[in-house]
Design an enzyme around this catalytic site. Structure first.
Site, short mmCIF file in Angstrom:
data_model
loop_
_atom_site.label_atom_id
_atom_site.label_comp_id
_atom_site.label_asym_id
_atom_site.label_seq_id
_atom_site.Cartn_x
_atom_site.Cartn_y
_atom_site.Cartn_z
N CYS A 121 0.29 -6.01 -8.27
CA CYS A 121 0.28 -4.56 -8.13
C CYS A 121 -0.29 -3.99 -9.42
CB CYS A 121 1.69 -4.03 -7.87
SG CYS A 121 1.67 -2.26 -7.57
N GLY A 122 -1.45 -3.36 -9.31
CA GLY A 122 -2.12 -2.84 -10.50
C GLY A 122 -1.38 -1.65 -11.08
N HIS A 123 -1.08 -0.66 -10.23
CA HIS A 123 -0.39 0.52 -10.76
C HIS A 123 0.99 0.10 -11.27
CE1 HIS A 123 2.38 1.07 -7.30
NE2 HIS A 123 3.06 1.78 -8.18
N HIS B 204 -3.62 -4.26 3.65
CA HIS B 204 -3.99 -2.98 3.03
C HIS B 204 -5.35 -2.55 3.61
CE1 HIS B 204 -1.12 -4.47 0.04
NE2 HIS B 204 -1.08 -3.28 -0.50
N ASP C 169 -1.16 4.97 -0.96
CA ASP C 169 -1.10 4.84 -2.42
C ASP C 169 -1.53 6.16 -3.05
OD1 ASP C 169 -1.22 4.07 -5.08
OD2 ASP C 169 -1.96 2.07 -4.59
N CYS D 268 -5.03 2.65 -6.65
CA CYS D 268 -4.69 1.28 -6.23
C CYS D 268 -5.44 0.25 -7.09
CB CYS D 268 -4.99 1.05 -4.76
SG CYS D 268 -4.23 -0.47 -4.15
N THR E 74 -5.10 -3.10 -7.26
CA THR E 74 -5.63 -4.27 -6.55
C THR E 74 -6.75 -3.85 -5.60
OG1 THR E 74 -3.75 -4.08 -5.02
CG2 THR E 74 -3.56 -5.71 -6.78
#
Ligand code: PYC
Length: 312
Positions: free
Chosen positions: A92-94, A207, A232, A236, A238
């Site tokens: 999860c990037g964020h 997603h 999101d 996002c 990813t």
């Protein structure tokens, strides 16, 4: 356990509008070893904790939970696995940006480079001034180009399937406007697309990312539907990594050049990539964004409460 009262310490943050709830203590004992095995054990044996942490009445569909655990590799600042209202997610990037700002808020790390273990691989995060975090994400790649599916009530849709730490189907939004006012329609469209794609032999893609022209000076805007039906609020991380993999594969973005990805809110991540294996189409993406802590709290799970473990 009847009548037990459990307490979990949690720090909430948001990254470009998308919330992350990092559980820093009070979670179940998952033992040691590889993060993927501990994540799997959490979901197999302790899924009620996931629901208690992110689902109503304590959470909302948009919250991504992050369980902070001891890293397997002592050279890492932290181990973490992420989950949402329906189950685990890969990277999860964020959430990683939120985690790093949370660790700094707690005084556990300072500015500079930190290694973080996740179930899908090691990521490196650099904490910069102003709560800005640069994440060197897991290797990303486009796997299928121009996958055409027939979506009931919509018609034929064509998009790319790419991995950015989660699986994405990236589709040009065409004439659709990517605006907050249109979230219900965008959500319905993405749900229909995902159902058709899953039925067409791509069950792992959870997603859906619609992309369109920028509206705030960036390079593009997106709308990302997450597995549990929430969208999101951030661009996002990813999903931006998956997008960079597609741009790289199509020769539309040079190695090292910046890509400003706008979210549906207009918040931005800056992405870049370096080739990892050009022949295989694999890139090393970097995404940068900003997070802020919004709450520090104790989650109380009172087992006398019929909804103590969340609404599932
Ligand atoms: O930033 O990678 C991300 C992400 C995945 C799901 C929600 N946010």
């Amino acid at each position: 356990m009847a009548g037990a009262m459990l307490r979990l310490r949690a720090i909430d943050s948001h990254t470009g509008g998308e919330p992350t709830r990092v559980v820093v203590s009070g979670g179940p004992d998952l033992g040691g070893g590889p993060l993927a095995a501990r994540r799997d054990r959490f979901h197999r044996e302790f899924d009620r904790f996931r629901s208690a942490i992110v689902n109503e009445p304590r959470g909302t569909d948009a919250i991504v939970g992050a369980m902070l655990v001891e890293p397997d590799d002592p050279a890492c600042a932290a181990g973490v696995f992420f989950f949402n209202n329906v189950g685990p997610i890969g990277m999860c990037g964020h959430g990683t940006i939120g985690l790093v700002v949370t660790l700094a808020f707690l005084g556990r790390i300072g500015p500079g480079v930190h290694r973080v273990e996740t179930p899908v691989g090691l990521v490196t995060a650099t904490l910069e001034p102003g709560n800005r975090v640069r994440v060197d994400n897991v290797a990303s790649r486009r796997v299928f180009r121009d996958v055409r599916i027939d979506v009931p009530a919509i018609g034929p849709v064509t998009g790319d399937i790419a991995w950015g730490g989660n699986w994405f189907y990236l589709v040009d939004a065409g004439a659709l406007e990517l605006s907050l006012a249109d979230v219900p329609a965008l959500t319905a469209r993405c749900r229909a697309i995902r159902a058709a794609l899953n039925a067409a032999g791509h069950p792992d893609v959870d997603h859906v990312e619609l992309f369109g022209p920028p509206q705030g000076g960036g390079d593009a805007r997106n709308f990302v539907l997450c597995p549990g039906g929430a969208y999101d609020r951030s661009p996002c991380g990813t999903g931006t990594s998956a997008k960079l993999a597609c741009l790289a594969a199509d020769g539309k973005l040079a190695e090292g050049a910046p890509w400003i990805q706008e979210s549906i809110l207009g918040t931005t991540f800056e992405g870049r990539y370096a080739w990892r294996d050009r022949a295989a189409g694999t890139i090393a993406p970097t995404i940068a964004g900003t997070a802020f802590v919004t709450a520090e709290s104790t989650l109380v799970i009172d087992e006398r409460d019929a909804l103590a473990w969340g609404i599932r």
